[in-house]
Motif scaffolding. Sequence first.
Motif, PDB file in Angstrom:
ATOM      1  N   GLY A 297       2.827   7.334  12.053  1.00 35.83           N
ATOM      2  CA  GLY A 297       1.750   8.319  12.170  1.00 35.83           C
ATOM      3  C   GLY A 297       0.373   7.729  12.369  1.00 35.83           C
ATOM      4  O   GLY A 297      -0.595   8.465  12.550  1.00 35.83           O
ATOM      5  N   ALA A 298       0.242   6.411  12.322  1.00 30.23           N
ATOM      6  CA  ALA A 298      -1.069   5.796  12.503  1.00 30.23           C
ATOM      7  C   ALA A 298      -1.524   5.918  13.959  1.00 30.23           C
ATOM      8  O   ALA A 298      -0.719   5.915  14.886  1.00 30.23           O
ATOM      9  CB  ALA A 298      -1.027   4.330  12.090  1.00 30.23           C
TER      10      ALA A 298
ATOM     11  N   SER B 253       0.843  -1.198   0.000  1.00 32.25           N
ATOM     12  CA  SER B 253       0.000   0.000   0.000  1.00 32.25           C
ATOM     13  C   SER B 253       0.875   1.243   0.000  1.00 32.25           C
ATOM     14  O   SER B 253       1.749   1.395   0.855  1.00 32.25           O
ATOM     15  CB  SER B 253      -0.908   0.003   1.236  1.00 32.25           C
ATOM     16  OG  SER B 253      -1.606   1.217   1.346  1.00 32.25           O
ATOM     17  N   GLU B 254       0.631   2.111  -0.972  1.00 28.09           N
ATOM     18  CA  GLU B 254       1.332   3.398  -1.060  1.00 28.09           C
ATOM     19  C   GLU B 254       0.279   4.493  -0.928  1.00 28.09           C
ATOM     20  O   GLU B 254      -0.377   4.865  -1.891  1.00 28.09           O
ATOM     21  CB  GLU B 254       2.074   3.527  -2.390  1.00 28.09           C
ATOM     22  CG  GLU B 254       3.126   2.462  -2.651  1.00 28.09           C
ATOM     23  CD  GLU B 254       4.376   2.651  -1.803  1.00 28.09           C
ATOM     24  OE1 GLU B 254       4.449   3.661  -1.072  1.00 28.09           O
ATOM     25  OE2 GLU B 254       5.269   1.779  -1.862  1.00 28.09           O
ATOM     26  N   ALA B 255       0.102   4.990   0.310  1.00 25.54           N
ATOM     27  CA  ALA B 255      -0.905   6.024   0.595  1.00 25.54           C
ATOM     28  C   ALA B 255      -2.277   5.613   0.054  1.00 25.54           C
ATOM     29  O   ALA B 255      -3.026   6.437  -0.462  1.00 25.54           O
ATOM     30  CB  ALA B 255      -0.477   7.371   0.016  1.00 25.54           C
TER      31      ALA B 255
ATOM     32  N   THR C 196      -2.914   8.279   6.522  1.00 27.13           N
ATOM     33  CA  THR C 196      -1.669   8.943   6.916  1.00 27.13           C
ATOM     34  C   THR C 196      -0.792   9.304   5.719  1.00 27.13           C
ATOM     35  O   THR C 196       0.196  10.020   5.877  1.00 27.13           O
ATOM     36  CB  THR C 196      -0.851   8.041   7.860  1.00 27.13           C
ATOM     37  OG1 THR C 196      -0.530   6.827   7.171  1.00 27.13           O
ATOM     38  CG2 THR C 196      -1.638   7.724   9.122  1.00 27.13           C
ATOM     39  N   GLY C 197      -1.133   8.772   4.536  1.00 31.06           N
ATOM     40  CA  GLY C 197      -0.286   8.999   3.372  1.00 31.06           C
ATOM     41  C   GLY C 197       1.027   8.250   3.452  1.00 31.06           C
ATOM     42  O   GLY C 197       2.017   8.644   2.834  1.00 31.06           O
ATOM     43  N   GLY C 198       1.032   7.140   4.189  1.00 26.15           N
ATOM     44  CA  GLY C 198       2.267   6.404   4.413  1.00 26.15           C
ATOM     45  C   GLY C 198       2.441   5.203   3.496  1.00 26.15           C
ATOM     46  O   GLY C 198       1.934   5.161   2.375  1.00 26.15           O
ATOM     47  N   HIS C 199       3.174   4.214   3.987  1.00 29.08           N
ATOM     48  CA  HIS C 199       3.522   3.006   3.221  1.00 29.08           C
ATOM     49  C   HIS C 199       3.306   1.799   4.110  1.00 29.08           C
ATOM     50  O   HIS C 199       3.580   1.844   5.317  1.00 29.08           O
ATOM     51  CB  HIS C 199       4.990   3.070   2.783  1.00 29.08           C
ATOM     52  CG  HIS C 199       5.511   1.764   2.262  1.00 29.08           C
ATOM     53  ND1 HIS C 199       5.322   1.343   0.964  1.00 29.08           N
ATOM     54  CD2 HIS C 199       6.219   0.766   2.885  1.00 29.08           C
ATOM     55  CE1 HIS C 199       5.891   0.161   0.799  1.00 29.08           C
ATOM     56  NE2 HIS C 199       6.443  -0.207   1.948  1.00 29.08           N
ATOM     57  N   ALA C 200       2.808   0.701   3.508  1.00 30.94           N
ATOM     58  CA  ALA C 200       2.639  -0.550   4.250  1.00 30.94           C
ATOM     59  C   ALA C 200       2.946  -1.713   3.326  1.00 30.94           C
ATOM     60  O   ALA C 200       2.533  -1.731   2.164  1.00 30.94           O
ATOM     61  CB  ALA C 200       1.215  -0.671   4.803  1.00 30.94           C
TER      62      ALA C 200
ATOM     63  N   ASP D 154      -6.308   6.228  10.912  1.00 27.14           N
ATOM     64  CA  ASP D 154      -6.916   4.902  10.797  1.00 27.14           C
ATOM     65  C   ASP D 154      -6.209   4.051   9.733  1.00 27.14           C
ATOM     66  O   ASP D 154      -6.796   3.660   8.727  1.00 27.14           O
ATOM     67  CB  ASP D 154      -8.402   5.055  10.461  1.00 27.14           C
ATOM     68  CG  ASP D 154      -9.146   3.735  10.450  1.00 27.14           C
ATOM     69  OD1 ASP D 154      -8.888   2.913  11.342  1.00 27.14           O
ATOM     70  OD2 ASP D 154      -9.982   3.532   9.541  1.00 27.14           O
ATOM     71  N   ASP D 155      -4.934   3.761   9.973  1.00 26.96           N
ATOM     72  CA  ASP D 155      -4.113   2.948   9.066  1.00 26.96           C
ATOM     73  C   ASP D 155      -3.418   1.843   9.859  1.00 26.96           C
ATOM     74  O   ASP D 155      -3.093   2.014  11.037  1.00 26.96           O
ATOM     75  CB  ASP D 155      -3.047   3.812   8.378  1.00 26.96           C
ATOM     76  CG  ASP D 155      -3.609   4.664   7.261  1.00 26.96           C
ATOM     77  OD1 ASP D 155      -4.724   4.373   6.779  1.00 26.96           O
ATOM     78  OD2 ASP D 155      -2.941   5.632   6.874  1.00 26.96           O
TER      79      ASP D 155
END
Length: 244
Positions: free
Chosen positions: A97-98, A64-66, A218-222, A106-107
Amino acid sequence: MKRPWPMLLFLSAALAEPTVDVGVFTQAAASPPPPWHVVTFAGRPPTRYRIRPWDGEMAIEAISEAGMALLARPIDVDLDKTPVLCWRWRIDTPVAGADLSRKSGDDYAARVYVAFRLPPESLDWFTRSKLALARRVFGKAVPDAALNYVWDNRHPPGTMRPNAYTERAMMIVVESGAPKAGRWVSEARNVRIDARRAFGDLPFEAVLLAVAADSDDTGGHAHAGFARLCFVARPEQCGRDDSA
C-alpha cells in the motif's frame, strides 16, 4: 623482468584513501550504542531497533508495526574527500500500500537518510521562511535539506522526487519491490552528486545520518536490517559482496 611498480602505487593510493565509519558494529546490543539515538514522532508507535548478528552481518534490526521512528546519529563528514556513502541493507518484504507520491502512502520497508546544513545566505528568502515555520511546528531538528535513499514497493530504481510532506527532503529509490528481499544487498551512492541534483550546487554540510523502517501512514509492517555504513572516496571501496 617487468616491475610491478604501477600496481603497487595503485594499491598504496587505494589504502591511503580515507574511510569514515558511521555504522559498523562489533557486538549485539538491546539498543544501538551512542551516538545513535531514536527520534520519535508524537502519536506514532516507534520503530524498534537493536543490534544483532544476522546472516553474517552484525547489523541494526528495525521492526515497525504501523509506526515510525528514526535511528539517527550526528556525523562529521567532508563530502569533498569522502562523498560516497556505502551500506548494506535487507528487507523481508516491501510495505503493502505504500506510494511515495502520496502522504497516505509515505512508507518504506527501509530508508537511509542524510541531513544537511547550509549557510543561510545560500538559501532564498522564501526557503528560509518555510524552514523557519517548519521548525516552529516540528522543532529545531528540521534540516535545511535531506536525502532519503529508500527501498520502495512500486517506483523503479533511479526515481527521484520530493517527499510528499516537504520538498526539502528528496526521495531517491535505490531498490524496489521484492526480487531482492530476504538477503543482504550492498549499495554505494555519491551523496554530494545526489544532493546537487536534488537541490542545486550548494555548499552542503552533512550533519546527520539515520536509518528507518517506516509503516505508520499505511498501517502496515516493515522489518529491515542495516550494516556497514561508511563514507569513502570512491564507490569501489564499498565492496559488492551481495549474499545469494
